[in-house]
Design a protein around this motif. Sequence first.
Motif, mmCIF file in Angstrom:
data_model
loop_
_atom_site.group_PDB
_atom_site.id
_atom_site.type_symbol
_atom_site.label_atom_id
_atom_site.label_comp_id
_atom_site.label_asym_id
_atom_site.label_seq_id
_atom_site.Cartn_x
_atom_site.Cartn_y
_atom_site.Cartn_z
ATOM 1 N N ARG A 71 -42.485 -40.553 19.796
ATOM 2 C CA ARG A 71 -43.473 -39.962 20.680
ATOM 3 C C ARG A 71 -42.801 -39.539 21.973
ATOM 4 N N ALA A 72 -42.997 -38.272 22.313
ATOM 5 C CA ALA A 72 -42.289 -37.743 23.469
ATOM 6 C C ALA A 72 -42.933 -38.165 24.782
ATOM 7 N N TYR A 73 -44.177 -38.588 24.720
ATOM 8 C CA TYR A 73 -44.884 -39.070 25.917
ATOM 9 C C TYR A 73 -46.117 -39.827 25.437
ATOM 10 N N PRO A 74 -46.745 -40.618 26.277
ATOM 11 C CA PRO A 74 -47.803 -41.522 25.790
ATOM 12 C C PRO A 74 -49.157 -40.841 25.611
ATOM 13 N N PHE A 75 -49.208 -39.830 24.762
ATOM 14 C CA PHE A 75 -50.464 -39.081 24.574
ATOM 15 C C PHE A 75 -51.583 -39.976 24.053
ATOM 16 N N HIS A 76 -51.190 -41.014 23.261
ATOM 17 C CA HIS A 76 -52.223 -41.866 22.665
ATOM 18 C C HIS A 76 -52.961 -42.684 23.726
ATOM 19 N N GLU A 77 -52.350 -42.828 24.896
ATOM 20 C CA GLU A 77 -53.074 -43.501 25.989
ATOM 21 C C GLU A 77 -53.820 -42.487 26.842
ATOM 22 N N ILE A 78 -53.125 -41.370 27.076
ATOM 23 C CA ILE A 78 -53.677 -40.380 28.006
ATOM 24 C C ILE A 78 -54.923 -39.685 27.451
ATOM 25 N N GLU A 79 -54.850 -39.300 26.174
ATOM 26 C CA GLU A 79 -55.909 -38.421 25.657
ATOM 27 C C GLU A 79 -57.284 -39.085 25.627
ATOM 28 N N PRO A 80 -57.393 -40.300 25.037
ATOM 29 C CA PRO A 80 -58.727 -40.923 25.062
ATOM 30 C C PRO A 80 -59.204 -41.179 26.494
ATOM 31 N N LYS A 81 -58.234 -41.502 27.366
ATOM 32 C CA LYS A 81 -58.600 -41.810 28.754
ATOM 33 C C LYS A 81 -59.271 -40.595 29.410
ATOM 34 N N GLU A 734 -50.606 -38.322 15.070
ATOM 35 C CA GLU A 734 -49.134 -38.284 15.044
ATOM 36 C C GLU A 734 -48.521 -37.663 16.307
ATOM 37 N N TYR A 735 -49.166 -36.573 16.767
ATOM 38 C CA TYR A 735 -48.558 -35.835 17.884
ATOM 39 C C TYR A 735 -49.458 -35.688 19.114
ATOM 40 N N GLY A 736 -50.757 -35.974 18.926
ATOM 41 C CA GLY A 736 -51.686 -35.808 20.046
ATOM 42 C C GLY A 736 -52.407 -34.465 19.983
ATOM 43 N N ALA A 737 -53.595 -34.456 20.635
ATOM 44 C CA ALA A 737 -54.427 -33.250 20.615
ATOM 45 C C ALA A 737 -53.761 -32.093 21.350
ATOM 46 N N ASP A 738 -53.088 -32.405 22.466
ATOM 47 C CA ASP A 738 -52.465 -31.321 23.220
ATOM 48 C C ASP A 738 -51.407 -30.614 22.380
ATOM 49 N N SER A 739 -50.666 -31.385 21.581
ATOM 50 C CA SER A 739 -49.647 -30.760 20.730
ATOM 51 C C SER A 739 -50.310 -29.880 19.685
ATOM 52 N N LEU A 740 -51.419 -30.360 19.114
ATOM 53 C CA LEU A 740 -52.110 -29.556 18.109
ATOM 54 C C LEU A 740 -52.623 -28.259 18.737
#
Length: 960
Positions: A71-81, A734-740
């Motif tokens: 994971r290139a950055y913590p999207f799994h924390e940021i996105e739901p937040k 896997e990659y986060g919504a922003d990546s999609l």
Amino acid sequence: MSSTHTQLGLQPQPRLTFNSLLLPSHPLLTFSPRLHNPTSKRRCVSITASASNEPNDVVEQKPKQQSAVKRAYPFHEIEPKWQRYWEEDGTFRTPDEVDMSKPKFYVLDMFPYPSGAGLHVGHPLGYTATDILARLKRMQGYNVLHPMGWDAFGLPAEQYAIETGTHPKITTLKNIDRFRSQLKSLGFSYDWDREISTTEPEYYKWTQWIFLQLLKRGLAYQAEVPVNWCPALGTVLANEEVIDGLSERGGHPVIRKPMKQWMLKITAYADRLLEDLDDLDWPESIKEMQRNWIGKSEGAEMEFSALSSDGQERDIKITIYTTRPDTIFGATYLVIAPEHPLLSSLVSTAQRESVEEYIDVASRKSDLERTELQKEKTGVFSGCYAKNPVNGEAIPIWVADYVLGSYGTGAIMAVPAHDARDYEFATKYDIPIRWVVMPHDKKLSGSGKAYSGEGNVINSSNTTLGLDINSLSSKEAAVKVIEWAEKTGNGKTKVNYKLRDWLFARQRYWGEPIPVVFSDDVDEGVPIHETELPLTLPELDDFSPTGTGEPPLAKAVSWVKTKDPLSGKPARRETSTMPQWAGSCWYYLRFMDPKNSKELVAKTKEMYWSPVDVYVGGAEHAVLHLLYARFWHKVLYDIGVVSTKEPFKCVINQGIILGEVQYIAYKDSDGNFVSADSDTSAELQQEIIPEEKVIKSGDSFVLKDNPEISLIARSHKMSKSRGNVVNPDDVVSEYGADSLRLYEMFMGPLRDSKQWNTSGIEGVHRFLGRAWRLVVGSTSSDGTLKEGTVVTDEDPTSEQLRSLHKCIAKVTEEIEATRFNTGISAMMEFINVAYKWKKHPRVIIEAFVLLLAPYAPHMAEELWFRLGHSKSLAYEAFPKVNPAYLEESTILLPVQINGKTRGTIQVEKTCSEVDAFLLASKDGKLSKYLDGVSIKKRIFVPGKILNVILDRQNIKTAVR
Ligand code: ANZ
């Protein structure tokens, strides 16, 4: 597509689901066309082991093994937040009362049918594009309306109910919940407070209200029209439930049977629907499709008298429609459609049986099958003749299904010399062919083909009647024939449309009830009072067909039984429901004022928000949905409910996403590879080659280990059966919504079709990781994330400003032009350059974060927050380009030695003579002319040239 909506010569459309996945089949994308030679002698027998046995086509693809991505950055924390923040904060809520002095931007997605399958990666393509526009416009100071809802009536939920007994409402709500949470997980900035579903009584109250307005104006009426009737199932079927004349379920024969149905008179608006297309900012291809669908045709109706067996004129006139009155002397037979009302009074006793048999066969065919040009023409002689009004000739009347009862007058004068269908028919049934139009090049084919073009008329004169059109051009002759016909009462000019009235009833449960009742003794429907709306669907627990052809609603006996609102007499309710198209015809208006219980939409709100500025959806809705919605809109305009003539200012069709590319190699029976372009007649096996074993060579793909072997590369539409469907939920985890989001926009221009490629997501994910590290810095050695950022508070250099403003210019320009992919490239370039800087001034980095926000909103919000802000960036001003910064500050300055240009040096535009000379003397190429020599003088024109004049005594040694 409605169950019986038929159009001459046009392909039926899929029903409106607004599901970008339900596209009509898309042509195969072949990446090495020269390898795909259909004339090749190669025979492919099968593909290897795990693959299916469909040669040349379906090659099952196992879901790609996802490498465990770092994971290139913590999207799994940021996105739901941030999703939680937006929801709790109501960030994207468009207030009910907005400041109307501000400009508005209404950006709309074609709302989806909430299917049980959930979202597909095709959905977020259009949704991300509209979301980027919505976010940009908010930041540019517009009031933005960006809503989402559900087109939720329809067959699948009803079919599921029949199979499982689960009420369609339950299935629909469940599917809606799933769709909503999936959409929320992608961070779309919809105003969820405006969510609507076409299945909610508060919504369909107004769909029913519009129906009543149509009824009041004579635009809704009942007529006998043929429907797909399946005797075995005892039900009417939608077109998509009939495959090759058999019911999709059970494979029972389906016939066309006339039934009394509600129709909407869209034809009354044909001209306006056509004319108003001209001013729309829509893709030309959609406008053309709409024009063709409306199909305006200008011609004439002509009267032919039927003749009795002794050749006397009978009291029956057959009116034909023709676009070529100039060819009337060439008419050698008439054709009437099998369903023509006059047919039974024309048929001779001798021919009756064969005609009836023919009618029966024709009733099983769809209009589309009947009008297919390639299909062999069939027909039967009626036993009766008609008189051609221009020359008195008795010509036979045939019954043939290539003539449709629903177009023109349902009868034609057949001119085999000049119409391909008539030519084929006349040749088959040995009917005379008479040439009456000479092509301008004077070459009549006379051999196996009709001449359907225009030319000069021949063989066309009747002096007794005073009609002579010989040697006139086709156009002049047509005018003269019509004038003659109008004068003599034999015909008149006539405009026809291919557009048919819209069949507006379905024998289904899961649709809007039609708010009409029938008195027991009257056949005509009476509208219920508007105050009784909504007329809600009754509860049922058995949704299966009644078997009598009556819709399932007939089972709700106490609901059906009612009173005539006018006479108070016992009456029964209409039991057909509206087609799925109904709810989607006007939903864009409801979003402007979704909770209004008194009006469909309040006037002030409608005037402010109309029209929809940008409407994005799949090309499969290019014709019917947009046409139906335009029709209703025009009716609403006429009755003063809306203020604009057209509902959608700009329409964009997003392309489709095809599955990953597959590479296929051929092997002979000994297991040796055979190049795809080899011309062998041997039987070959196909084998899928993994991407890492393939390289590109020129236009082709070849085996990495053996470049002699060329491969075939293909991409298919995603489908369950091919196993190539990508689920957005997997990509998000896997990659986060922003990546999609970023990846879907980076794949290519919005309107193009493109192939999915998982390694492409990894690319954009890495870019986001770089952006993150540029602002936040790397993780600490113990793996924990650093708070805050690594930006500095110093002033930016002019080079930094230039890089930023170049990026602003590109991103802004490309978003406005919906070329989102190149906007992303500009941001990637910026990051590459910014990585080379030692310091990252806040003004530069903050502007970049704002630029990134419409594309990757979760990351941008997090960075913004870490940059010290405490409020969402959703309404921050979008960076504006300052052209002054775009100018290059350095130039290439030519340097001359004694008047001869010896090189150039890169200098600041403002560079002084001293600095320029210093740079020149340090320059590798120039220093050899200047080292250790004495200078006579320097001529310096700032920004233009430096000329160094050497002392004469130096010349010999220095200038070689
Ligand atoms: C005689 C003729 C001569 C025609 C000729 C064509 C060429 P569009 O342009 O599509 O409106 N037609 C009329 N009604 C029809 C029906 N119900 N089913 C099938 N065909 C029908 O086409 C109009 C032409 O299509 C008409 O002009 C008629 O054939 C045929 F050299 O009349 B024509």
